[in-house]
Each structure stands twice: as structure tokens, then as C-alpha cells.
Design a protein around this motif. Structure first.
Motif, PDB file in Angstrom:
ATOM      1  N   PRO A 185       0.835  -1.207   0.000  1.00  0.00           N
ATOM      2  CA  PRO A 185       0.000   0.000   0.000  1.00  0.00           C
ATOM      3  C   PRO A 185       0.865   1.250   0.000  1.00  0.00           C
ATOM      4  O   PRO A 185       1.950   1.281   0.572  1.00  0.00           O
ATOM      5  N   GLY A 186       0.383   2.272  -0.667  1.00  0.00           N
ATOM      6  CA  GLY A 186       1.101   3.550  -0.735  1.00  0.00           C
ATOM      7  C   GLY A 186       0.445   4.583   0.162  1.00  0.00           C
ATOM      8  O   GLY A 186      -0.508   4.307   0.885  1.00  0.00           O
ATOM      9  N   ALA A 187       0.948   5.785   0.106  1.00  0.00           N
ATOM     10  CA  ALA A 187       0.401   6.887   0.894  1.00  0.00           C
ATOM     11  C   ALA A 187      -0.714   7.565   0.099  1.00  0.00           C
ATOM     12  O   ALA A 187      -0.525   7.919  -1.060  1.00  0.00           O
ATOM     13  N   PRO A 188      -1.880   7.739   0.700  1.00  0.00           N
ATOM     14  CA  PRO A 188      -2.981   8.385  -0.023  1.00  0.00           C
ATOM     15  C   PRO A 188      -2.748   9.887  -0.167  1.00  0.00           C
ATOM     16  O   PRO A 188      -2.038  10.498   0.627  1.00  0.00           O
ATOM     17  N   ASP A 189      -3.327  10.446  -1.224  1.00  0.00           N
ATOM     18  CA  ASP A 189      -3.347  11.900  -1.357  1.00  0.00           C
ATOM     19  C   ASP A 189      -4.310  12.440  -0.314  1.00  0.00           C
ATOM     20  O   ASP A 189      -5.429  11.954  -0.193  1.00  0.00           O
ATOM     21  N   GLY A 190      -3.887  13.440   0.418  1.00  0.00           N
ATOM     22  CA  GLY A 190      -4.738  14.002   1.464  1.00  0.00           C
ATOM     23  C   GLY A 190      -5.888  14.821   0.891  1.00  0.00           C
ATOM     24  O   GLY A 190      -5.984  15.035  -0.319  1.00  0.00           O
ATOM     25  N   PRO A 191      -6.777  15.254   1.748  1.00  0.00           N
ATOM     26  CA  PRO A 191      -7.888  16.095   1.283  1.00  0.00           C
ATOM     27  C   PRO A 191      -7.364  17.394   0.675  1.00  0.00           C
ATOM     28  O   PRO A 191      -6.344  17.926   1.097  1.00  0.00           O
ATOM     29  N   ARG A 192      -8.059  17.874  -0.327  1.00  0.00           N
ATOM     30  CA  ARG A 192      -7.676  19.114  -1.000  1.00  0.00           C
ATOM     31  C   ARG A 192      -8.702  20.183  -0.648  1.00  0.00           C
ATOM     32  O   ARG A 192      -9.891  20.021  -0.896  1.00  0.00           O
ATOM     33  N   TYR A 193      -8.231  21.268  -0.090  1.00  0.00           N
ATOM     34  CA  TYR A 193      -9.134  22.349   0.292  1.00  0.00           C
ATOM     35  C   TYR A 193      -9.326  23.283  -0.897  1.00  0.00           C
ATOM     36  O   TYR A 193      -8.372  23.690  -1.548  1.00  0.00           O
ATOM     37  N   VAL A 194     -10.577  23.589  -1.192  1.00  0.00           N
ATOM     38  CA  VAL A 194     -10.939  24.411  -2.336  1.00  0.00           C
ATOM     39  C   VAL A 194     -11.657  25.657  -1.812  1.00  0.00           C
ATOM     40  O   VAL A 194     -12.511  25.567  -0.923  1.00  0.00           O
ATOM     41  N   THR A 195     -11.316  26.800  -2.369  1.00  0.00           N
ATOM     42  CA  THR A 195     -11.953  28.056  -1.957  1.00  0.00           C
ATOM     43  C   THR A 195     -13.443  28.016  -2.303  1.00  0.00           C
ATOM     44  O   THR A 195     -13.836  27.613  -3.390  1.00  0.00           O
ATOM     45  N   GLY A 196     -14.273  28.406  -1.364  1.00  0.00           N
ATOM     46  CA  GLY A 196     -15.720  28.454  -1.580  1.00  0.00           C
ATOM     47  C   GLY A 196     -16.448  27.206  -1.128  1.00  0.00           C
ATOM     48  O   GLY A 196     -17.665  27.157  -1.195  1.00  0.00           O
ATOM     49  N   ARG A 197     -15.750  26.194  -0.662  1.00  0.00           N
ATOM     50  CA  ARG A 197     -16.391  24.963  -0.178  1.00  0.00           C
ATOM     51  C   ARG A 197     -16.122  24.809   1.307  1.00  0.00           C
ATOM     52  O   ARG A 197     -15.054  25.149   1.796  1.00  0.00           O
ATOM     53  N   LEU A 198     -17.091  24.268   2.006  1.00  0.00           N
ATOM     54  CA  LEU A 198     -16.922  24.061   3.446  1.00  0.00           C
ATOM     55  C   LEU A 198     -16.170  22.766   3.755  1.00  0.00           C
ATOM     56  O   LEU A 198     -15.465  22.691   4.756  1.00  0.00           O
ATOM     57  N   LEU A 199     -16.335  21.759   2.924  1.00  0.00           N
ATOM     58  CA  LEU A 199     -15.660  20.476   3.127  1.00  0.00           C
ATOM     59  C   LEU A 199     -14.517  20.330   2.129  1.00  0.00           C
ATOM     60  O   LEU A 199     -14.566  20.885   1.036  1.00  0.00           O
ATOM     61  N   PRO A 200     -13.484  19.572   2.462  1.00  0.00           N
ATOM     62  CA  PRO A 200     -12.392  19.358   1.501  1.00  0.00           C
ATOM     63  C   PRO A 200     -12.881  18.599   0.262  1.00  0.00           C
ATOM     64  O   PRO A 200     -13.912  17.919   0.292  1.00  0.00           O
ATOM     65  N   ASP A 201     -12.120  18.711  -0.817  1.00  0.00           N
ATOM     66  CA  ASP A 201     -12.520  18.116  -2.098  1.00  0.00           C
ATOM     67  C   ASP A 201     -12.608  16.598  -2.029  1.00  0.00           C
ATOM     68  O   ASP A 201     -13.550  16.013  -2.523  1.00  0.00           O
ATOM     69  N   ARG A 202     -11.649  15.938  -1.433  1.00  0.00           N
ATOM     70  CA  ARG A 202     -11.677  14.476  -1.334  1.00  0.00           C
ATOM     71  C   ARG A 202     -11.752  14.085   0.134  1.00  0.00           C
ATOM     72  O   ARG A 202     -10.739  13.902   0.796  1.00  0.00           O
ATOM     73  N   ALA A 203     -12.981  13.940   0.617  1.00  0.00           N
ATOM     74  CA  ALA A 203     -13.166  13.607   2.031  1.00  0.00           C
ATOM     75  C   ALA A 203     -12.611  12.219   2.341  1.00  0.00           C
ATOM     76  O   ALA A 203     -12.036  11.997   3.400  1.00  0.00           O
ATOM     77  N   LEU A 204     -12.800  11.278   1.431  1.00  0.00           N
ATOM     78  CA  LEU A 204     -12.237   9.936   1.569  1.00  0.00           C
ATOM     79  C   LEU A 204     -11.274   9.743   0.403  1.00  0.00           C
ATOM     80  O   LEU A 204     -11.688   9.473  -0.715  1.00  0.00           O
ATOM     81  N   PRO A 205      -9.963   9.919   0.626  1.00  0.00           N
ATOM     82  CA  PRO A 205      -9.007   9.864  -0.486  1.00  0.00           C
ATOM     83  C   PRO A 205      -8.827   8.444  -1.022  1.00  0.00           C
ATOM     84  O   PRO A 205      -9.099   7.464  -0.332  1.00  0.00           O
ATOM     85  N   GLN A 206      -8.347   8.366  -2.261  1.00  0.00           N
ATOM     86  CA  GLN A 206      -8.052   7.083  -2.873  1.00  0.00           C
ATOM     87  C   GLN A 206      -6.694   6.583  -2.379  1.00  0.00           C
ATOM     88  O   GLN A 206      -5.756   7.351  -2.258  1.00  0.00           O
ATOM     89  N   LEU A 207      -6.607   5.290  -2.083  1.00  0.00           N
ATOM     90  CA  LEU A 207      -5.380   4.684  -1.590  1.00  0.00           C
ATOM     91  C   LEU A 207      -4.682   3.947  -2.733  1.00  0.00           C
ATOM     92  O   LEU A 207      -5.264   3.048  -3.339  1.00  0.00           O
ATOM     93  N   PRO A 208      -3.436   4.327  -3.073  1.00  0.00           N
ATOM     94  CA  PRO A 208      -2.719   3.599  -4.120  1.00  0.00           C
ATOM     95  C   PRO A 208      -2.160   2.282  -3.592  1.00  0.00           C
ATOM     96  O   PRO A 208      -1.646   2.211  -2.476  1.00  0.00           O
ATOM     97  N   VAL A 209      -2.268   1.231  -4.406  1.00  0.00           N
ATOM     98  CA  VAL A 209      -1.750  -0.093  -4.054  1.00  0.00           C
ATOM     99  C   VAL A 209      -0.938  -0.591  -5.243  1.00  0.00           C
ATOM    100  O   VAL A 209      -1.402  -0.530  -6.381  1.00  0.00           O
TER     101      VAL A 209
END
Length: 170
Positions: free
Chosen positions: A61-85
Motif C-alpha cells: 500500500p502507498g500513501a494516499p493523497d490528502g484532502p484538498r481544500y478548495v476556496t468556496g467549499r466548506l468540506l475538503p474536495d476528497r473527504a475519503l481519499p483514494q489509496l494507491p496499491v
């Protein structure tokens, strides 16, 4: 400590050390060889038998990309990130004897499929709250909007390879 307890403890420690010593090269190479011992069958039946072996890949398993914060949104772009394997496709090696129909001796059929690279991303989730960012025009209160939810699909990259051949001798 009793001699039987001491002997049992020594046997357990030896078994653990042998297991760790055997697993270290497999972890370093990324595959675990699985030979199929058929030598006893050949001796018992007095004939040539196929030679079989396989390689099983280890999952990494690899390290997942963390959540990305986008201007104008209350929640991060990827709340549940994809895990590379990363891993590999299982490998296979088989060599079977072909007896001559009219004479003495054997030829062989060889099937070889080496391990191949396999990369994957697990599914992910992207969502947004049903509220807008606080606005100065409405006394600092957020406005209502349609909630958004998106499922990020799983991704799979691989390539398989194999060889089939015939030749004289074993």
C-alpha cells in the motif's frame, strides 16, 4: 526453569528466526516463490512428471493523497481519499515432458508467465455540504445550496505477458 520449558522456548525461538530469515528475501524481491515438489512422484512412478512453480506477489500500500481544500467549499474536495496499491500479477512456470511416440526420449513443452506490474487506486469519495461559505452581504450567515456527492471510481493499470514453447530434451 524446567528443561522441557527451556527446550520448548528454544524450539519456538528457532522457528520464529527461521521464518523471519526466510521471509526477508521475499519481501525484498516483492514476490514469494511457490515451488511444487513433484520429485517424489517421478521416483515412485518411474516416469518424468511436469515441473511446476509459481510466484505470488506481495501487496504494497502507498500513501494516499490528502484532502484538498478548495476556496468556496466548506468540506475538503476528497473527504475519503483514494489509496494507491502496487503489486504484481502472479507468475507461473511449467515445463511438461512430451514422450516420443516412436522412439526413446522426451521433448518438452514450456509455459512461462512472469509476474507483471499491477497498480491500483481504491475508490474514493468527494462531497460538499448543503451550505455556502459565509457571506458578508447576509450578516455573515451561510446560504443554502444543493448538496454534492461524488464517488471516485477505482483505477487499475496492468500488463500481462507470457511465453509458450516446445523444444528437444527435458
Amino acid at each position: 526453569m524446567k528443561p522441557t520449558t527451556r527446550g520448548t522456548l528454544a524450539a519456538v525461538v528457532t522457528g520464529v528466526a527461521a521464518t523471519v530469515g526466510a521471509a526477508a528475501p521475499a519481501v525484498a524481491s516483492g514476490t514469494v516463490p511457490v515451488p511444487v515438489p513433484l520429485g517424489g512422484v517421478s521416483t515412485a512412478l518411474g516416469t518424468e512428471v511436469p515441473r511446476l512453480g509459481a510466484e505470488l506477489p506481495l501487496l504494497k500500500p502507498g500513501a494516499p493523497d490528502g484532502p484538498r481544500y478548495v476556496t468556496g467549499r466548506l468540506l475538503p474536495d476528497r473527504a475519503l481519499p483514494q489509496l494507491p496499491v502496487t503489486s504484481g500479477l502472479p507468475g507461473l512456470g511449467a515445463r511438461a515432458p512430451l514422450p516420443h511416440l516412436l522412439g526413446e526420449g522426451f521433448d518438452h513443452v514450456d509455459v512461462d508467465s512472469p509476474t507483471g506490474d499491477l497498480r491500483a487506486l481504491t475508490p474514493g469519495l468527494s462531497s460538499d455540504a448543503p451550505l455556502t461559505a459565509p457571506d458578508g452581504g447576509e450578516f455573515g450567515l451561510p446560504g443554502a445550496k444543493v448538496p454534492q456527492v461524488g464517488v471516485l471510481p477505482p483505477v487499475l493499470w496492468t500488463g500481462a505477458d507470457g511465453n509458450v514453447g516446445m523444444g528437444p530434451g527435458l
